[in-house]
Motif scaffolding. Structure first.
Motif, PDB file in Angstrom:
ATOM      1  N   THR A 113       5.567   0.753   0.614  1.00 26.55           N
ATOM      2  CA  THR A 113       5.775   0.060   1.887  1.00 26.55           C
ATOM      3  C   THR A 113       7.258   0.014   2.240  1.00 26.55           C
ATOM      4  O   THR A 113       7.642   0.253   3.392  1.00 26.55           O
ATOM      5  CB  THR A 113       5.208  -1.371   1.816  1.00 26.55           C
ATOM      6  OG1 THR A 113       3.796  -1.309   1.626  1.00 26.55           O
ATOM      7  CG2 THR A 113       5.498  -2.134   3.102  1.00 26.55           C
ATOM      8  N   HIS A 144       0.112  -3.163   9.974  1.00 24.70           N
ATOM      9  CA  HIS A 144       0.033  -2.770   8.569  1.00 24.70           C
ATOM     10  C   HIS A 144      -0.428  -1.330   8.385  1.00 24.70           C
ATOM     11  O   HIS A 144      -0.053  -0.682   7.399  1.00 24.70           O
ATOM     12  CB  HIS A 144      -0.890  -3.730   7.817  1.00 24.70           C
ATOM     13  CG  HIS A 144      -0.274  -5.064   7.552  1.00 24.70           C
ATOM     14  ND1 HIS A 144       0.574  -5.310   6.491  1.00 24.70           N
ATOM     15  CD2 HIS A 144      -0.361  -6.237   8.230  1.00 24.70           C
ATOM     16  CE1 HIS A 144       0.971  -6.571   6.512  1.00 24.70           C
ATOM     17  NE2 HIS A 144       0.419  -7.158   7.556  1.00 24.70           N
ATOM     18  N   THR A 152      -0.204  -4.286   1.852  1.00 24.81           N
ATOM     19  CA  THR A 152       1.123  -3.663   1.854  1.00 24.81           C
ATOM     20  C   THR A 152       2.182  -4.443   1.084  1.00 24.81           C
ATOM     21  O   THR A 152       3.234  -3.905   0.761  1.00 24.81           O
ATOM     22  CB  THR A 152       1.619  -3.496   3.300  1.00 24.81           C
ATOM     23  OG1 THR A 152       1.684  -4.791   3.913  1.00 24.81           O
ATOM     24  CG2 THR A 152       0.683  -2.598   4.096  1.00 24.81           C
TER      25      THR A 152
END
Length: 255
Positions: A113, A144, A152
């Motif tokens: 992420t 997301h 995430t």
């Protein structure tokens, strides 16, 4: 059932001591984290919506717990802030962020992420004295699905001006929200927003309340209203969808 104006007249101002187990903002101590899979899935993520008339302190304390343990079941995944208080709220959150537990910071999903955030050059908020790789992260204006395929490890942040805008933003990220935590002491405004929210459970001015008093009515598809342990519960149909609505109440001075 009483209309919105009657509801708002029946209860005194909601205060932070009525909120269930607020998270301490102290930087002392560590967040206990259970084992996290390398590819974690969403587990009843929450949407938090904070209005300028909400209890900003209590909302912030609850958000901090999710930021420190973002893969936990029921953690806040998406935060909507009214524009007028957004900078103040985010600034206070940044001051209280602590180093992430290694179970989170070393998780492959969280690492991926961060790489995606860097690639997108997204605006983020992190702890004032923490590095990106060790800090909880708020990501502005992002969904997301842009950041990963499952949970995430960060919280996305969007700002709104009106309740209508908040309702539109609430549907922008189609996560499997288990609950919406809505902070606005003007109950009439909160109720107006409920038809636009993407969850069966709406907790107004509280976080993760005990739902057992109203669960049977909800599962039995029955309308019901009750008061238990200073919490008001409703099971009702809003815009064709059965909902649970919960909020803490003060002194009731009208029946």
């Amino acid at each position: 059932m009483a209309n919105d104006s009657t509801r708002s007249q029946q209860f005194t101002r909601i205060t932070s001591d009525m909120v269930l187990t607020p998270q301490s903002s102290s930087k002392d101590g560590e967040t206990k984290v259970e084992a996290i899979p390398s590819d974690p899935k969403w587990r009843s993520p929450q949407l938090m919506i904070v209005f300028e008339d909400g209890d900003l302190h209590s909302a912030r304390q609850q958000l901090l717990k999710s930021l420190q343990n973002p893969f936990a079941e029921g953690s806040v995944a998406t935060l909507l802030l009214q524009e007028s208080i957004a900078d103040q709220f985010v600034g206070l959150v940044a001051q209280d962020l602590r180093t992430l537990p290694q179970e989170v910071s070393k998780n492959p999903s969280y690492i991926n992420t961060l790489a995606k955030i860097d690639q997108l050059k997204a605006k983020v908020v992190k702890g004032e004295t923490l590095k990106a790789g060790e800090s909880p992260i708020l990501v502005y204006d992002c969904v997301h699905s842009y950041l990963g395929t499952g949970a995430t490890g960060v919280v996305t942040l969007h700002t709104f001006r009106t309740a209508k805008e908040a309702g539109e933003l609430a549907k922008r990220d189609p996560l499997p929200y288990g609950q919406v935590s809505l902070w606005n002491e003007k109950l009439a405004c909160a109720y107006e927003l409920i038809p636009r929210l993407p969850s069966d459970v709406v907790a107004i001015n509280c976080f993760n309340p005990n739902l057992s008093p109203i669960r049977d009515s909800f599962e039995g598809n029955r309308n019901d209203v009750l008061l238990e342990k200073n919490y008001h519960y409703e099971s009702l149909v809003v815009s064709g969808k059965r909902r649970i609505i919960v909020f803490p109440v003060g002194t009731i001075f009208a029946n």
